[in-house]
Design a protein around this motif. Structure first.
Motif, short mmCIF file in Angstrom:
data_model
loop_
_atom_site.label_atom_id
_atom_site.label_comp_id
_atom_site.label_asym_id
_atom_site.label_seq_id
_atom_site.Cartn_x
_atom_site.Cartn_y
_atom_site.Cartn_z
N GLY A 84 24.14 31.98 13.01
CA GLY A 84 22.89 32.16 11.34
C GLY A 84 21.27 31.51 12.44
O GLY A 84 20.48 31.06 11.65
N ARG A 85 21.33 30.91 13.16
CA ARG A 85 20.38 30.90 14.68
C ARG A 85 20.33 29.19 14.37
O ARG A 85 19.43 28.66 14.96
N GLN A 86 19.80 29.09 13.15
CA GLN A 86 19.20 27.56 12.30
C GLN A 86 18.12 27.11 13.35
O GLN A 86 18.03 25.91 14.01
N VAL A 87 17.09 27.66 13.68
CA VAL A 87 15.83 26.87 14.23
C VAL A 87 15.24 26.90 12.52
O VAL A 87 15.40 26.48 11.65
N PHE A 88 14.53 25.06 13.24
CA PHE A 88 13.97 24.45 12.74
C PHE A 88 12.37 24.65 12.42
O PHE A 88 11.31 25.42 12.77
N PRO A 89 12.60 25.60 10.89
CA PRO A 89 11.69 26.34 10.36
C PRO A 89 9.58 25.94 9.81
O PRO A 89 9.16 27.01 10.01
N ASN A 90 10.36 24.71 10.18
CA ASN A 90 8.43 24.20 9.76
C ASN A 90 8.17 23.57 11.26
O ASN A 90 7.23 22.96 11.28
N LEU A 91 9.28 23.64 12.03
CA LEU A 91 8.63 23.55 13.19
C LEU A 91 8.07 25.09 14.78
O LEU A 91 8.87 25.56 13.60
N THR A 92 7.03 23.96 15.38
CA THR A 92 6.73 25.46 15.93
C THR A 92 7.78 26.67 17.51
O THR A 92 8.84 25.37 17.84
N VAL A 93 7.34 27.02 17.81
CA VAL A 93 8.03 27.54 19.22
C VAL A 93 8.65 26.74 19.78
O VAL A 93 9.62 25.66 20.53
N LYS A 94 7.09 26.26 20.11
CA LYS A 94 6.80 25.03 21.36
C LYS A 94 8.08 23.58 20.36
O LYS A 94 8.65 23.55 22.04
N GLU A 95 8.11 23.34 19.55
CA GLU A 95 8.61 22.18 19.14
C GLU A 95 10.31 21.80 19.08
O GLU A 95 11.37 21.32 19.44
N ASN A 96 10.69 23.37 18.32
CA ASN A 96 11.88 24.17 18.65
C ASN A 96 12.86 23.32 19.87
O ASN A 96 13.84 23.71 20.36
N LEU A 97 11.64 24.37 21.26
CA LEU A 97 12.47 24.47 22.07
C LEU A 97 12.45 22.99 23.19
O LEU A 97 13.95 22.80 23.96
N LEU A 98 11.83 21.64 22.60
CA LEU A 98 11.53 20.92 22.88
C LEU A 98 13.00 20.11 22.39
O LEU A 98 13.11 19.66 23.43
N LEU A 99 13.14 20.59 20.76
CA LEU A 99 14.25 19.70 20.97
C LEU A 99 15.53 20.16 21.37
O LEU A 99 16.60 19.42 21.61
N GLY A 100 16.03 21.22 21.93
CA GLY A 100 16.86 21.56 22.27
C GLY A 100 16.90 20.89 24.02
O GLY A 100 18.18 20.89 24.98
N ILE A 101 15.80 20.59 24.71
CA ILE A 101 16.06 18.96 25.98
C ILE A 101 15.90 17.77 25.96
O ILE A 101 14.98 16.90 26.75
N TYR A 102 16.19 17.11 24.49
CA TYR A 102 15.90 16.11 23.73
C TYR A 102 16.56 14.62 24.70
O TYR A 102 15.77 13.84 24.83
N THR A 103 17.58 15.07 25.32
CA THR A 103 18.53 14.52 25.77
C THR A 103 17.60 13.63 27.61
O THR A 103 18.12 13.28 27.66
N LYS A 104 16.89 14.66 27.61
CA LYS A 104 16.12 14.40 29.33
C LYS A 104 14.54 14.12 29.16
O LYS A 104 13.39 14.06 29.54
N TYR A 105 14.18 14.63 27.96
CA TYR A 105 12.86 14.47 27.49
C TYR A 105 12.07 13.71 27.93
O TYR A 105 11.02 13.45 28.88
N TYR A 106 12.82 12.31 28.28
CA TYR A 106 11.24 11.11 28.43
C TYR A 106 12.08 10.49 29.55
O TYR A 106 11.27 9.57 30.20
N LYS A 107 13.37 11.21 30.14
CA LYS A 107 13.52 10.74 32.20
C LYS A 107 13.11 11.81 32.98
O LYS A 107 12.81 11.30 34.17
#
Length: 241
Positions: A84-107
């Motif tokens: 069902g994809r489960q994208v975050f509908p109220n976030l932008t494409v950019k923000e959705n993509l950034l959530l995919g790398i949250y484990t390394k975002y600050y590193k």
């Protein structure tokens, strides 16, 4: 490699998976096929840490994943593209993509930027929607976004749950091409759960057939696709003679 030994899972005290054993080799795509209710999604959710197994062991390059919470499983190199994809509908494409790398975002911000560019190159249709909300994308675009989000963390293995669901044949063909690219250019292992058996067998190196939480057959793609049971039950081809 990715290896699963004696994996069993229950939901609401009902056992869904029964002593499953399978593996995925480096650079390999395997497909798991079966009817609705066979336990395919439960299997992926267990591998991803969303369901806790009753017993069994899950390892990724000798690191034990079984029993870890989902966020730690992602950190170990396993990514799930959910049904069902489960994208975050109220976030932008950019923000959705950034959530995919949250484990390394600050590193590692350089890695974040590099992977973002890589995903926009691999999925050019997302570039024009970069600042648009995920909920405003078409079904096919949302599926591409979900796959790109799953790849943002450079996973060692990615699990896809029914990526062709509700999509036009042209989009399904594009998704299959992307899976080939993931395998060939990224070296990422892929587990594909798919009710579109023809599509699943087209890209798989090997396939497992699941029924009532058990594997009833497995083997190389050509061997499984020509099996009389698979042809009759899943491909709609009646036996002759």
């Amino acid at each position: 490699m990715f290896q699963v030994k004696n994996l069993s899972t229950s939901i609401d005290k009902i056992q869904i998976l029964h002593s499953l054993d399978f593996h995925v080799n480096e650079g390999e795509i395997i497909s798991i096929i079966g009817a609705n209710g066979a336990g395919k999604s439960t299997l992926l959710n267990t591998l991803a840490g969303l369901c806790k197994p009753l017993e069994g062991k899950i390892t990724l390059f000798d690191e034990v994943l079984s029993g870890l919470p989902a966020y730690k499983v992602v950190g170990k190199g396993l990514s799930l593209v959910p049904e069902g994809r489960q994208v975050f509908p109220n976030l932008t494409v950019k923000e959705n993509l950034l959530l995919g790398i949250y484990t390394k975002y600050y590193k590692d911000k350089n890695l974040v930027n590099t992977n973002m560019e890589k995903m926009l190159e691999m999925f050019p249709g997302l570039k024009k929607h970069f600042d648009n909300l995920g909920g405003n994308l078409s079904g096919g675009e949302q599926q591409m976004l979900a796959i790109a989000r799953g790849l943002m963390s450079n996973p060692k293995i990615i699990l896809l749950d029914e990526p062709s669901m509700g999509l036009a044949p042209k989009i399904v063909a594009e998704i299959l091409d992307i899976l080939e690219i993931i395998k060939r250019e990224m070296g990422t292992m892929v587990i594909l759960v798919e009710q579109n058996v023809r599509a699943a067998l087209k890209v798989a190196d090997r396939a497992y057939v699941m029924d009532q939480g058990r594997f009833i057959m497995n083997g190389p793609r050509d061997e499984v696709s020509t099996n009389p049971l698979v042809k009759s039950a899943y491909l709609g081809i009646k036996a002759t003679g």
